[in-house]
Motif scaffolding. Sequence first.
Motif, PDB file in Angstrom:
ATOM      1  N   ARG A 123      -7.801   7.320   3.704  1.00  0.00           N
ATOM      2  CA  ARG A 123      -8.596   8.548   3.607  1.00  0.00           C
ATOM      3  C   ARG A 123      -9.815   8.344   2.718  1.00  0.00           C
ATOM      4  N   THR A 124      -9.640   7.598   1.625  1.00  0.00           N
ATOM      5  CA  THR A 124     -10.760   7.405   0.705  1.00  0.00           C
ATOM      6  C   THR A 124     -11.761   6.363   1.185  1.00  0.00           C
ATOM      7  N   SER A 125     -11.369   5.545   2.143  1.00  0.00           N
ATOM      8  CA  SER A 125     -12.277   4.493   2.621  1.00  0.00           C
ATOM      9  C   SER A 125     -12.766   4.728   4.043  1.00  0.00           C
TER      10      SER A 125
ATOM     11  N   ARG B  20      -8.378  -0.697  -1.272  1.00  0.00           N
ATOM     12  CA  ARG B  20      -8.104   0.680  -1.710  1.00  0.00           C
ATOM     13  C   ARG B  20      -6.613   0.998  -1.632  1.00  0.00           C
ATOM     14  N   ILE B  21      -5.950   0.480  -0.599  1.00  0.00           N
ATOM     15  CA  ILE B  21      -4.510   0.703  -0.479  1.00  0.00           C
ATOM     16  C   ILE B  21      -3.776   0.000  -1.614  1.00  0.00           C
ATOM     17  N   ARG B  22      -4.142  -1.241  -1.882  1.00  0.00           N
ATOM     18  CA  ARG B  22      -3.487  -2.001  -2.943  1.00  0.00           C
ATOM     19  C   ARG B  22      -3.764  -1.381  -4.307  1.00  0.00           C
ATOM     20  N   GLU B  23      -4.968  -0.871  -4.481  1.00  0.00           N
ATOM     21  CA  GLU B  23      -5.312  -0.214  -5.740  1.00  0.00           C
ATOM     22  C   GLU B  23      -4.379   0.961  -6.012  1.00  0.00           C
ATOM     23  N   ALA B  24      -4.130   1.741  -4.961  1.00  0.00           N
ATOM     24  CA  ALA B  24      -3.203   2.870  -5.122  1.00  0.00           C
ATOM     25  C   ALA B  24      -1.783   2.373  -5.392  1.00  0.00           C
ATOM     26  N   ALA B  25      -1.381   1.299  -4.694  1.00  0.00           N
ATOM     27  CA  ALA B  25      -0.041   0.757  -4.904  1.00  0.00           C
ATOM     28  C   ALA B  25       0.119   0.220  -6.319  1.00  0.00           C
ATOM     29  N   LEU B  26      -0.927  -0.419  -6.857  1.00  0.00           N
ATOM     30  CA  LEU B  26      -0.881  -0.912  -8.229  1.00  0.00           C
ATOM     31  C   LEU B  26      -0.818   0.223  -9.240  1.00  0.00           C
ATOM     32  N   ALA B  27      -1.273   1.398  -8.835  1.00  0.00           N
ATOM     33  CA  ALA B  27      -1.208   2.569  -9.708  1.00  0.00           C
ATOM     34  C   ALA B  27       0.151   3.254  -9.636  1.00  0.00           C
ATOM     35  N   GLY B  28       1.092   2.675  -8.877  1.00  0.00           N
ATOM     36  CA  GLY B  28       2.439   3.212  -8.820  1.00  0.00           C
ATOM     37  C   GLY B  28       2.719   4.118  -7.649  1.00  0.00           C
TER      38      GLY B  28
ATOM     39  N   GLY C 220     -18.704  12.999  -3.666  1.00  0.00           N
ATOM     40  CA  GLY C 220     -17.784  11.882  -3.839  1.00  0.00           C
ATOM     41  C   GLY C 220     -17.207  11.456  -2.515  1.00  0.00           C
ATOM     42  N   GLU C 221     -16.018  10.935  -2.565  1.00  0.00           N
ATOM     43  CA  GLU C 221     -15.334  10.459  -1.365  1.00  0.00           C
ATOM     44  C   GLU C 221     -13.996  11.153  -1.290  1.00  0.00           C
ATOM     45  N   GLY C 222     -13.971  12.270  -0.644  1.00  0.00           N
ATOM     46  CA  GLY C 222     -12.746  13.029  -0.620  1.00  0.00           C
ATOM     47  C   GLY C 222     -11.877  12.793   0.576  1.00  0.00           C
TER      48      GLY C 222
END
Length: 736
Positions: free
Chosen positions: A647-649, A627-635, A359-361
């Motif tokens: 880190r993931t990208s 990826r940053i916005r995705e995490a921010a949208l997840a709270g 995966g992408e760790g």
Amino acid sequence: MNSLTVRVARWSARHPWRAIVGWLVFVALCLVVGGAVGTNSAKTADYRVGEAGRAEAMAAEGHLERRSTEQVLISARSGAFDKQADKQTAEAAARDLTARMKQLPEVAGVARPLWSGDGRILMVEVSLKGEERDAKDKVDALVAQTAAVQKSRPRLLLEETGSPSVSKGVDQQRSDDLALSEAITLPVTLITLLIVFGSVVMAAVPLLLALSSIAAAIGLSMVASHLSPDAGVGTNVILMIGLAVGVDYTLFHLKREREERARGGGRLSTEALVELAAATSGRAVVVSGMAVVASTATLYLASDVIFSSLATGTIVVVLVAVASSLTALPALLVVLGKRAERRARRRAERGKPARRTRGEGGGRIWAALLRPAARHPLATLCVSVLALLALVLPLTGLKITEMSRDTHSREIPAMRVYDRLNEAFPEQRVTHDVVVRADASRTQEVTGALRRLAGLADRDPLFADGSLIRTSADHRVSVLRLKVPYLGNSPQAYDSLDHLRHDYLPATVGRIEGAEYGVSGDVARYADYPAHQNGKLPLVIGALLLVTFAMTVYAFRSVVLGLIGVVLNLLSAAAALGLLVLVFQGTWAEGLLDFHSTGSIGSRVPLFLFVILFGLSMDYQVFVVSRIREAALAGVPTQQAVLDGLRTSASVVTSAAVVMTTVFVSFVFLHIIEMKQIGFVLAAAVLLDAFVVRIMILPSALLLLGESTWWPSRPGRAAAAVPDRAAHGQPVVDVR
């Protein structure tokens, strides 16, 4: 999960073989249709800009346009003619050659043979019919006649040069260089992908899709050339950009699918994984592809056939690469995924442990690279920006010139003969054409003014003797040809042009009421082209900044990110251009990169760099910030979202940068100096953007800004609407 991107990927995933066959049929159709309609190559008139272009248009109106010429040099193999009989043999060869040339349908006329000042070389000049740009396709017939005379007189040495021969040699060298570039790029790209995926099959997918996209784009570009003429550089840019973005887009998609597969632990079907990858990385690919297209389209504002050709090639290949990532790629992922599932079932039936999907760790390397920005964002930001500004400093000495015939590689045989021609016949080096258009009733007045101008030039050491005045059949257009005994890229040649335009013409022809006039010729072209570009530069750069800002705001609903994107792109492009000046305007790197410094940068390089880099930088910008916005949208709080997203990208962005850099670096091995400069500056810009801007400057800036990064939007509010997905650690997909 119902966006167009997902719907297209869903159909491809459910009908994989139809999608794959459909893609192959599309590629084949593009090639067949392109081959059927052919390429509409740019004509001489398409290249006319500035005063030189206006003068050439006036001369063409009176059928007095400059004709392409070939020069055949006849000399003794020993280096000098020992006696008069040998000179007579050379003159007999010249008469034979003249008779042969006059019989060719391509030839407009043959001038009287001319001896060099030292009596060592006899020159025969042949004028060709038709378009100046088409002359290189006619030169083979002339070369054949030269070879025939050479064969019949082995004691003599016959060598041919001229603009058509040089152009043909440059085309052949460019073709050989591109083959070398492909031989370097493809294996290195494959090795890079093998390291990223650890699988030959998975590594081959991005490469094959990129190559198929390039093939389709070449066919489509032939069709597009009938709307915007091809200047002969379309295929070059399609190969350069197509391989870079084709692999990148596929890489972004593949890495996300593998990441979700690893995170899902076998709970999600292959089709579901493909749809999820399409909703996340697939959307980022579409946005970044549209950003490249929009930014590249600003090149059309330059009103230049070469830049229009570059823009068309780039836009076509990027659109095709995006289409392949939405159609053929999901289908291939399903086929390969089901194959992997069958293997996993067989392993399970045999009692063997399942193979772990990588995966992408965000491993230790990326954590270490991000540590300075995470722990000391202000210091990291300041140091990184200062480092790039230091690279910008050489721009203060930037010198832009049009790369002329004199800058071509001497490995081209016609260029070596060209040097001998210039040495033996200095008066033949450069000519200026003074073109005047006036009423037919003023013919005598125009002719008298041109004679006075020729008299002024005769007394000027910058000019040589031998001026010639021609007048059109309708007596409306007159052309005075003046000779200059200096190379076209020399300061003296440019000074002679300045004397003509600013001193002699206003004092003579300029006093004739209603007369239009201008100076054309090689030197005038070399001077007017950069001036034309400099005049268009503010418009193109302004439009480019506006497009970049608008695309970033559209993608992330953030004015702050739009401003950051513009500033960072400007900084990385300026730093790369400063590095180019440091390397190519000096002589210290000549041996290292195998070039001869002209003390300047090609006039097309800076604008091409800014436009292409702004587009390509959006690849990394969109992917990382998504990826940053995705995490921010997840709270997740913005500061933590920045670190998690990077880190993931980080590895996929770095892998993409390595692939793209490899493609661009391969162009540094080309012989054409301007292509060397373009390859070097793009490679430098991509490395700076990926390793300094995206790993040092961007995270530092976002960490310092915190929640203000997203102004005027508020990702935290959107996160409140999706607590269940966030609680289970599943990605939140922004499908607006």
